[in-house]
Design a protein around this motif. Structure first.
Motif, mmCIF file in Angstrom:
data_model
loop_
_atom_site.group_PDB
_atom_site.id
_atom_site.type_symbol
_atom_site.label_atom_id
_atom_site.label_comp_id
_atom_site.label_asym_id
_atom_site.label_seq_id
_atom_site.Cartn_x
_atom_site.Cartn_y
_atom_site.Cartn_z
ATOM 1 N N PHE A 82 -0.186 40.460 -5.653
ATOM 2 C CA PHE A 82 -1.149 39.529 -5.058
ATOM 3 C C PHE A 82 -1.444 38.382 -6.026
ATOM 4 O O PHE A 82 -1.494 37.208 -5.630
ATOM 5 N N ALA A 83 -1.615 38.702 -7.318
ATOM 6 C CA ALA A 83 -1.892 37.671 -8.324
ATOM 7 C C ALA A 83 -0.669 36.791 -8.567
ATOM 8 O O ALA A 83 -0.804 35.580 -8.803
ATOM 9 N N ILE A 84 0.524 37.374 -8.500
ATOM 10 C CA ILE A 84 1.746 36.581 -8.670
ATOM 11 C C ILE A 84 1.874 35.566 -7.525
ATOM 12 O O ILE A 84 2.193 34.392 -7.737
ATOM 13 N N GLY A 85 1.603 36.034 -6.305
ATOM 14 C CA GLY A 85 1.604 35.114 -5.165
ATOM 15 C C GLY A 85 0.547 34.036 -5.312
ATOM 16 O O GLY A 85 0.775 32.870 -4.974
ATOM 17 N N GLY A 86 -0.626 34.408 -5.833
ATOM 18 C CA GLY A 86 -1.699 33.443 -6.042
ATOM 19 C C GLY A 86 -1.297 32.345 -7.007
ATOM 20 O O GLY A 86 -1.612 31.170 -6.794
ATOM 21 N N LEU A 87 -0.590 32.724 -8.077
ATOM 22 C CA LEU A 87 -0.127 31.727 -9.046
ATOM 23 C C LEU A 87 0.847 30.752 -8.395
ATOM 24 O O LEU A 87 0.741 29.531 -8.585
ATOM 25 N N ILE A 88 1.773 31.276 -7.597
ATOM 26 C CA ILE A 88 2.729 30.409 -6.907
ATOM 27 C C ILE A 88 2.010 29.480 -5.931
ATOM 28 O O ILE A 88 2.301 28.279 -5.853
ATOM 29 N N GLY A 89 1.047 30.022 -5.192
ATOM 30 C CA GLY A 89 0.284 29.196 -4.260
ATOM 31 C C GLY A 89 -0.480 28.089 -4.951
ATOM 32 O O GLY A 89 -0.521 26.948 -4.465
ATOM 33 N N SER A 90 -1.076 28.397 -6.100
ATOM 34 C CA SER A 90 -1.846 27.381 -6.821
ATOM 35 C C SER A 90 -0.964 26.248 -7.326
ATOM 36 O O SER A 90 -1.408 25.097 -7.415
ATOM 37 N N THR A 139 -0.064 37.109 1.118
ATOM 38 C CA THR A 139 -1.516 36.874 1.120
ATOM 39 C C THR A 139 -1.960 36.248 -0.199
ATOM 40 O O THR A 139 -2.898 35.453 -0.237
ATOM 41 N N GLY A 140 -1.272 36.608 -1.278
ATOM 42 C CA GLY A 140 -1.574 35.998 -2.569
ATOM 43 C C GLY A 140 -1.272 34.509 -2.568
ATOM 44 O O GLY A 140 -2.052 33.704 -3.105
ATOM 45 N N ILE A 141 -0.142 34.125 -1.979
ATOM 46 C CA ILE A 141 0.203 32.701 -1.889
ATOM 47 C C ILE A 141 -0.885 31.946 -1.122
ATOM 48 O O ILE A 141 -1.345 30.875 -1.540
ATOM 49 N N HIS A 142 -1.310 32.521 0.010
ATOM 50 C CA HIS A 142 -2.363 31.874 0.802
ATOM 51 C C HIS A 142 -3.663 31.759 0.006
ATOM 52 O O HIS A 142 -4.327 30.711 0.027
ATOM 53 N N SER A 143 -4.039 32.805 -0.700
ATOM 54 C CA SER A 143 -5.272 32.764 -1.482
ATOM 55 C C SER A 143 -5.172 31.753 -2.617
ATOM 56 O O SER A 143 -6.146 31.073 -2.942
ATOM 57 N N GLY A 144 -3.992 31.646 -3.236
ATOM 58 C CA GLY A 144 -3.796 30.655 -4.290
ATOM 59 C C GLY A 144 -3.972 29.235 -3.781
ATOM 60 O O GLY A 144 -4.502 28.369 -4.492
ATOM 61 N N ILE A 145 -3.539 28.997 -2.547
ATOM 62 C CA ILE A 145 -3.712 27.672 -1.935
ATOM 63 C C ILE A 145 -5.169 27.433 -1.569
ATOM 64 O O ILE A 145 -5.776 26.424 -1.942
ATOM 65 N N THR A 417 -4.369 21.990 -9.423
ATOM 66 C CA THR A 417 -3.162 22.764 -9.733
ATOM 67 C C THR A 417 -3.280 23.394 -11.115
ATOM 68 O O THR A 417 -2.971 24.580 -11.293
ATOM 69 N N VAL A 418 -3.740 22.615 -12.090
ATOM 70 C CA VAL A 418 -3.921 23.140 -13.450
ATOM 71 C C VAL A 418 -4.977 24.237 -13.467
ATOM 72 O O VAL A 418 -4.744 25.343 -13.986
ATOM 73 N N ASN A 423 -6.319 29.941 -13.713
ATOM 74 C CA ASN A 423 -7.187 30.984 -13.186
ATOM 75 C C ASN A 423 -6.386 32.237 -12.838
ATOM 76 O O ASN A 423 -6.746 33.355 -13.218
ATOM 77 N N TRP A 424 -5.286 32.036 -12.118
ATOM 78 C CA TRP A 424 -4.474 33.183 -11.701
ATOM 79 C C TRP A 424 -3.735 33.809 -12.884
ATOM 80 O O TRP A 424 -3.606 35.035 -12.965
#
Length: 514
Positions: A82-90, A139-145, A417-418, A423-424
């Motif tokens: 989930f955190a890996i997806g969040g980083l990609i989304g951000s 879901t991580g990607i979506h949360s990162g965005i 983005t930074v 954060n992630w």
């Protein structure tokens, strides 16, 4: 049409909270931000059932089950992906908000939730652990965005006197998402084995409501005017979000910002980092976003049950005690939301980190002394509550708000983005390092978090100015003044003459004559 509105609507850039502003804040926070909190907590309750599902699936495929190590590894991957997806989304935020706009990015990214919800919901029927893991990743990607785009959108549509209130609404809904997952995860509701796929896939419900209603509301007026140069669409959007008497003053303020950026395109992350005119703003975003995660809040959430167990709370009642902490999060978030426009950003973030630092030191003291002083175990419970409340009242939401306020339109996407990526990455780092830190330092590990919290509070006190009720141009000029003072102090040769002029960002450029 445009000229008529500009002439007929004089007024200051202040406004009351309109139904349209409140509706957009609710829809974006409910349909996007809340899912981040929900997905953080949703895997805790059905952890045993998910491991059993993994083991049974592997047995049916290979004839033999997984050992404890492999099973733990698969479950850890399910949580951490989930955190890996969040980083990609951000990392995608800057490109998406420039291409699709703020509201457009929120709406278009909702397809990720439906895809993820379908994968997780049907993973048991299809006997596919891979579907569950991929669903968590999406879901991580979506949360990162959404963790970056929603505060950006609300910060741009809000008048300056309501920017703090609306900017903290996403953090309240993040807390509400955690609380909802805790409630639904109770054994009496969806905490049964047969319900865990439904439990994980419920994220599609708030997103569906958002998708049905949010497209009817306009895009960010700042995006429409400054980036798209569409005056008529800007006026239409402002008529949705403001009282008529405030439209002219706000358009003039946006046009002032547009003129200052007339020679500056939307910058990339690399250009942002290299731009010395915003170095203090970038450093501030780095400090508060890293400090937000390295404050130890994730470690506290992870070990709450153990601390409550050590305090003598009966095991069957711990789940209800944990739900109580979720309620405290919401109350603390509401206090921050309704006091930020009265107190300002600095008191909430300095006070929040200060309380967390003291409570981290308190946990260390109570863990050391609880074998000798019985009541210390209750002190540790109080410190856990204090850390959670301190975090939710300020550090949970103010960093995202400040990221919007410290930058103008051209630099804001890259700044998010930074901030989001740091954060992630910090979230993932603390989750990976904390078990080893705890093994090596024992009870003293919380002193590391104490030092980080105090350091961030000191940095904010000395570096970040109060941004309450100020326009983006005014905030930029405050940092420009700070930069000019430092440059004047650095002048060591009296025969050097420095000529100053304002560049496109409201910062001062230097020309040297010797």
């Amino acid at each position: 049409m445009a000229e008529e509105v500009l002439i007929l609507s004089p007024g200051k850039i202040t406004s009351h909270l309109t139904s349209s502003l409140l509706a957009v804040a609710f829809l974006t926070s409910f349909g996007s931000s809340m899912l981040y909190g929900y997905n953080l907590a949703v895997v805790n309750s059905p952890a045993g059932y998910i491991k059993d599902f993994y083991n049974r699936t592997v047995v049916s495929r290979n004839g033999t089950g997984l050992n404890e190590e492999a099973l733990t590894l698969m479950y850890s991957l399910t949580v951490s992906v989930f955190a890996i997806g969040g980083l990609i989304g951000s990392l995608m935020v800057g490109t998406l908000v420039t291409k699709f706009g703020r509201k457009g990015t929120v709406v278009n990214s909702s397809v990720l939730v439906f895809l993820a919800g379908s994968l997780m919901g049907f993973s048991r029927i299809c006997a596919s652990p891979e579907m569950l893991i991929i669903g968590r990743f999406i879901t991580g990607i979506h949360s990162g965005i959404s963790l970056s785009v929603v505060p950006m959108y609300l910060g741009e549509i809000a008048p300056k006197n309501l920017r703090g209130f609306l900017g903290l609404m996403p953090s309240i809904f993040i807390c509400a998402g955690v609380f909802l997952a805790q409630i639904l995860g109770l054994h009496e509701l969806l905490g049964m084995e047969e319900h865990w796929p439904l439990f994980l896939s419920l994220v599609v419900v708030p997103t569906f409501i958002q998708l049905m209603l949010l497209p009817w509301f306009p895009e960010s007026p700042r995006y429409l005017l400054i980036e798209k140069h569409n005056v008529h669409a800007t006026i239409t959007a402002l008529k949705w979000y403001r009282a008529k008497c405030n439209i002219q003053a706000e358009i003039e303020e946006m046009q002032e910002e547009q003129r200052s950026l007339s020679s500056v395109e939307t910058v990339s992350v690399w250009q942002l980092i290299l731009d010395h005119t915003v170095r203090w703003q970038v450093l501030s975003v780095v400090v508060i976003n890293i400090g937000m995660q390295l404050s130890g809040i994730d470690a506290i959430w992870f070990y709450t049950n153990d601390i409550f167990e050590n305090a003598g709370i009966p095991a069957p009642e711990i789940q209800y005690t944990t739900v109580g902490t979720g309620a405290i999060e919401i109350v603390a978030g509401l206090i921050g939301c309704f006091t930020i426009e009265r107190l300002g950003r600095r008191p909430l973030i300095i006070g929040g980190f200060g309380v967390m630092g003291m409570c981290c030191a308190g946990i260390t003291l109570s863990l050391i002394l609880q074998t000798h002083v019985p009541f210390m175990k209750y002190v540790s419970v109080g410190c856990v509550v204090g850390i959670i409340a301190g975090f939710c009242i300020g550090p949970a939401g103010v960093p995202f708000l400040i990221t919007a306020e410290l930058f103008k339109q051209s630099h804001r996407p890259a700044a998010y983005t930074v901030g989001g990526s740091l954060n992630w990455m910090s979230n993932f780092t603390i989750g990976f390092i904390f078990p080893f830190l705890q093994m090596s330092a024992g009870s003293y590990c919380y002193l590391v978090f104490c030092a980080i919290c105090v350091s961030v509070a000191i940095y904010v006190y000395f570096v970040i100015p109060e941004t309450k009720n100020k326009t983006f141009v005014e905030i930029s000029q405050m940092f420009a003044t700070k930069e000019a003072v430092e440059e004047s102090q650095a002048l060591t040769h009296p025969d050097q003459l420095k000529l100053k002029k304002m560049n496109g960002y409201g910062q001062q450029e230097e020309r040297m004559l010797v």
